[in-house]
Design a protein around this motif. Structure first.
Motif, short mmCIF file in Angstrom:
data_model
loop_
_atom_site.label_atom_id
_atom_site.label_comp_id
_atom_site.label_asym_id
_atom_site.label_seq_id
_atom_site.Cartn_x
_atom_site.Cartn_y
_atom_site.Cartn_z
N ARG A 168 53.62 -27.57 -121.70
CA ARG A 168 53.18 -28.50 -120.65
C ARG A 168 51.66 -28.53 -120.66
O ARG A 168 51.00 -27.51 -120.46
CB ARG A 168 53.71 -28.04 -119.28
N THR A 169 51.10 -29.68 -120.92
CA THR A 169 49.65 -29.83 -121.00
C THR A 169 49.08 -30.33 -119.68
O THR A 169 49.82 -30.66 -118.75
CB THR A 169 49.28 -30.83 -122.11
N GLY A 170 47.78 -30.36 -119.58
CA GLY A 170 47.10 -30.95 -118.43
C GLY A 170 46.97 -30.06 -117.22
O GLY A 170 46.59 -30.52 -116.15
N GLY A 171 47.31 -28.78 -117.36
CA GLY A 171 47.12 -27.85 -116.26
C GLY A 171 48.22 -27.84 -115.22
O GLY A 171 48.15 -27.08 -114.26
N GLU A 172 49.24 -28.66 -115.39
CA GLU A 172 50.35 -28.66 -114.44
C GLU A 172 51.23 -27.44 -114.68
O GLU A 172 51.48 -27.06 -115.82
CB GLU A 172 51.19 -29.93 -114.58
N ARG A 173 51.69 -26.82 -113.60
CA ARG A 173 52.52 -25.62 -113.70
C ARG A 173 53.93 -25.89 -113.17
O ARG A 173 54.52 -25.09 -112.49
CB ARG A 173 51.90 -24.46 -112.91
N ARG A 174 54.45 -27.06 -113.48
CA ARG A 174 55.79 -27.43 -113.04
C ARG A 174 56.43 -28.32 -114.11
O ARG A 174 55.74 -28.87 -114.96
CB ARG A 174 55.74 -28.15 -111.71
N LEU A 214 58.45 -21.30 -121.74
CA LEU A 214 57.50 -22.29 -121.23
C LEU A 214 56.07 -21.84 -121.54
O LEU A 214 55.73 -20.67 -121.41
CB LEU A 214 57.66 -22.46 -119.72
N PHE A 215 55.25 -22.80 -121.94
CA PHE A 215 53.83 -22.54 -122.20
C PHE A 215 53.04 -23.60 -121.47
O PHE A 215 53.24 -24.80 -121.69
CB PHE A 215 53.53 -22.59 -123.71
N PHE A 216 52.16 -23.17 -120.58
CA PHE A 216 51.33 -24.08 -119.80
C PHE A 216 49.89 -23.96 -120.28
O PHE A 216 49.39 -22.86 -120.48
CB PHE A 216 51.41 -23.74 -118.31
N THR A 217 49.23 -25.09 -120.47
CA THR A 217 47.85 -25.09 -120.91
C THR A 217 47.06 -26.13 -120.12
O THR A 217 47.61 -27.16 -119.72
CB THR A 217 47.74 -25.37 -122.43
N ASP A 218 45.79 -25.85 -119.92
CA ASP A 218 44.92 -26.80 -119.23
C ASP A 218 44.44 -27.92 -120.14
O ASP A 218 43.86 -28.90 -119.68
CB ASP A 218 43.70 -26.06 -118.63
N VAL A 219 44.69 -27.80 -121.44
CA VAL A 219 44.26 -28.80 -122.41
C VAL A 219 45.04 -30.09 -122.16
O VAL A 219 46.26 -30.07 -122.00
CB VAL A 219 44.51 -28.30 -123.84
N LEU A 220 44.35 -31.20 -122.12
CA LEU A 220 45.00 -32.49 -121.97
C LEU A 220 45.63 -32.91 -123.30
O LEU A 220 45.15 -32.53 -124.37
CB LEU A 220 43.99 -33.54 -121.50
N TRP A 221 46.70 -33.71 -123.24
CA TRP A 221 47.44 -34.07 -124.45
C TRP A 221 46.56 -34.68 -125.54
O TRP A 221 46.69 -34.31 -126.72
CB TRP A 221 48.60 -35.00 -124.10
N PRO A 222 45.64 -35.59 -125.24
CA PRO A 222 44.83 -36.15 -126.33
C PRO A 222 43.96 -35.10 -127.03
O PRO A 222 43.58 -35.28 -128.19
CB PRO A 222 43.94 -37.19 -125.64
N ASP A 223 43.66 -34.01 -126.34
CA ASP A 223 42.82 -32.96 -126.91
C ASP A 223 43.63 -31.81 -127.50
O ASP A 223 43.06 -30.83 -127.98
CB ASP A 223 41.87 -32.41 -125.84
N PHE A 224 44.95 -31.91 -127.46
CA PHE A 224 45.83 -30.86 -127.99
C PHE A 224 45.69 -30.82 -129.50
O PHE A 224 45.91 -31.81 -130.19
CB PHE A 224 47.28 -31.17 -127.60
N THR A 225 45.29 -29.67 -130.02
CA THR A 225 45.02 -29.54 -131.45
C THR A 225 45.94 -28.52 -132.10
O THR A 225 46.73 -27.85 -131.42
CB THR A 225 43.57 -29.08 -131.68
#
Length: 66
Positions: free
Chosen positions: A4-10, A24-35
């Motif tokens: 789940r990208t964008g910092g959402e925890r749900r 589940l893996f949560f990241t603050d990285v936004l989808w366009p910046d997901f590398t």
């Protein structure tokens, strides 16, 4: 694994049934910046997780002990 990208925890009802036993893996990285580096991080975190398959940590250690 659900990432789940964008910092959402749900999950927001997204693939809720399919997520029943998913990691589940949560990241603050936004989808366009997901590398590829972000994916590598997610896979590394996944690799360090203890899969218990319904057991407690103590039961997993008891089974693993020779």
């Amino acid at each position: 694994m659900i990432i789940r990208t964008g910092g959402e925890r749900r999950l927001s009802d997204f693939l809720l049934f399919e997520a029943a036993y998913a990691e589940l893996f949560f990241t603050d990285v936004l989808w366009p910046d997901f590398t590829e580096a972000t994916l590598d991080e997610a896979l590394a975190v996944y690799g360090r997780r203890q899969r218990r398959y319904g057991r407690t940590s103590e039961q997993v250690r008891a089974v693993a002990a020779p």
